[in-house]
Design an enzyme around this catalytic site. Structure first.
Site, short mmCIF file in Angstrom:
data_model
loop_
_atom_site.label_atom_id
_atom_site.label_comp_id
_atom_site.label_asym_id
_atom_site.label_seq_id
_atom_site.Cartn_x
_atom_site.Cartn_y
_atom_site.Cartn_z
N SER A 1 0.82 -1.20 0.00
CA SER A 1 0.00 0.00 0.00
C SER A 1 0.86 1.26 0.00
CB SER A 1 -0.97 -0.05 1.19
OG SER A 1 -1.97 0.92 1.09
N ASP B 1 -9.07 -5.77 -4.62
CA ASP B 1 -8.77 -4.46 -4.03
C ASP B 1 -9.63 -3.37 -4.68
OD1 ASP B 1 -7.65 -2.22 -2.86
OD2 ASP B 1 -5.58 -2.80 -3.29
N HIS C 1 -8.34 -4.83 -0.23
CA HIS C 1 -7.02 -4.23 -0.03
C HIS C 1 -6.26 -4.94 1.07
CE1 HIS C 1 -4.19 -0.92 -0.60
NE2 HIS C 1 -4.20 -0.68 0.70
#
Length: 385
Positions: A171, A333, A366
């Site tokens: 991320s 995601d 995610h």
């Protein structure tokens, strides 16, 4: 000197189980210059490491952490800790990122979200400004992904480390990992961006503004000067609830939270709060006890400003990457969807450095890049070896 750099990891054997114990270290600078030309005095960040640094310091893997994470990537601080670091599934002896081979290092970022976690060391708006004796608040300069990388570079320089076998991060950590490979192409041999990309598009950047908005609108925020009054808990908790929801896919979210149609109070009162929202808030309120509202705002802005090279042309900047690269987005995601990684990989390929690409399966969205990382452990191990 070399003995001091063996740093901090021991393996404790208890029956058949092994628990890697790790100690938090502190890195300090007398001052740090940000990309926007401001100077921060007396900067400090925490860091930890796993494994043993070899004689020529060629076995270093840097782990760069995600938005609400910290340097605690693996292991435990004490044998009775309830949970290990977030990537303990792939970092450790004999694991995909094998600490029998590699010296794995991770540091807290500037403005780390967890400003009041006893295991986090970070400088940010909640830190006392030595010039005034009061917390910086919004006088703290806006910082960028590039600033995070430069502080990590200073840490590695202090340890005499000039080459990285790999840089790996999920991320917001993927942003840092890519920026490392752009800024220091001769120093980074391998690059694994997990659930991320070389840029953030406007749609995703505006979605992040939804995380900032509840804090900015909370009267208790006091334009960032709340430290002698207490955190703006309503705004902070709401922001953290949004962050949790946005990081999940409906397939992972829906089974965990109550269906609206079964919530009897919603049939009788327009002001009733859905039980699912109350559950989100309850979890967020726990996190709010050790996170800081201003730090969340600064991390939102750093993420919104992200593009490789931190200039006007991220595509051109990406052409500077020499590292062998493996993109690992998560199939489900919805926060940083695979299309962003795919576009980044296409740009790298056009520049003559074709990366490998695989997707992380799962139902967590995610979060599969953190809680589901073991699903791609074999790909990571093969790429590193």
């Amino acid at each position: 000197m070399f003995i001091k750099l063996i740093l901090l990891c021991c393996v404790i054997v208890s029956g058949a189980a092994q628990a890697m114990l790790v100690q938090k270290q502190r890195f300090t600078l007398d001052n740090f210059s940000t990309e926007n030309g401001q100077t921060i005095a007396q900067v400090a960040v925490g860091w930890e490491a796993y494994g043993t640094l070899n004689a020529d310091k060629s076995n270093v893997i840097l782990i760069t952490h995600y938005f609400s994470g910290s340097s605690h990537a693996a292991g435990k601080y004490h044998t009775d800790d309830t949970a290990p670091g977030y990537w303990d599934a792939i970092i450790g002896p004999g694991k995909a990122i094998d600490t029998n081979k590699f010296y794995v290092l991770s540091s807290d970022t500037l403005v780390n979200a967890n400003a009041f976690d006893k295991n986090v060391i970070t400088t940010g708006p909640a830190t006392v400004n030595p010039a005034t004796g009061k917390p910086y608040g919004l006088s703290f300069p806006v910082v960028t992904i590039g600033d995070f990388v430069e502080l990590q570079k200073a840490l590695l320089d202090s340890l005499g480390i000039s080459k990285l076998y790999a840089v790996i991060g999920p991320s917001m950590g993927s942003f840092q990992a890519i920026e490392w490979a752009v800024r220091y192409p001769d120093a980074v041999q391998r690059l694994i961006p997990v659930i991320g990309s070389a840029y953030i598009d406007t749609y995703s950047a505006v979605k992040l503004q939804r995380w900032a908005y509840p804090i900015l609108q909370d009267p208790a925020w006091h334009n960032g000067n709340y430290y002698n009054k207490g955190q703006p808990l309503q705004g902070l908790s709401t922001a953290l609830a949004y962050i949790t929801q946005d990081a999940l896919h409906p397939d992972g979210f829906n089974p965990r939270y109550s269906a609206m149609s079964t919530d009897n109070s919603l049939h009788h009162s327009i002001t009733a709060l859905p039980q699912a929202w109350q559950q989100l808030l309850q979890h967020a309120q726990t996190r709010a006890t050790y996170q800081d509202a201003n730090h969340i705002l600064y991390l939102v802005r750093a993420s919104q400003l992200w593009r490789a090279g931190m200039g006007d042309n991220w595509q051109q900047a990406l052409s500077r990457v020499k590292a062998k690269t493996l993109f690992l987005p998560a199939s489900g995601d919805l926060l940083l969807p695979p299309a962003l990684s795919q576009h980044s990989a296409t740009v790298m390929t056009a520049a003559g450095n074709a990366p490998q690409y695989a997707e992380i399966p799962g139902s967590w969205g995610h979060l599969d890049g953190v809680v589901g990382i073991s699903a791609v452990a074999q790909q990571i191990e093969a790429f590193l070896n």
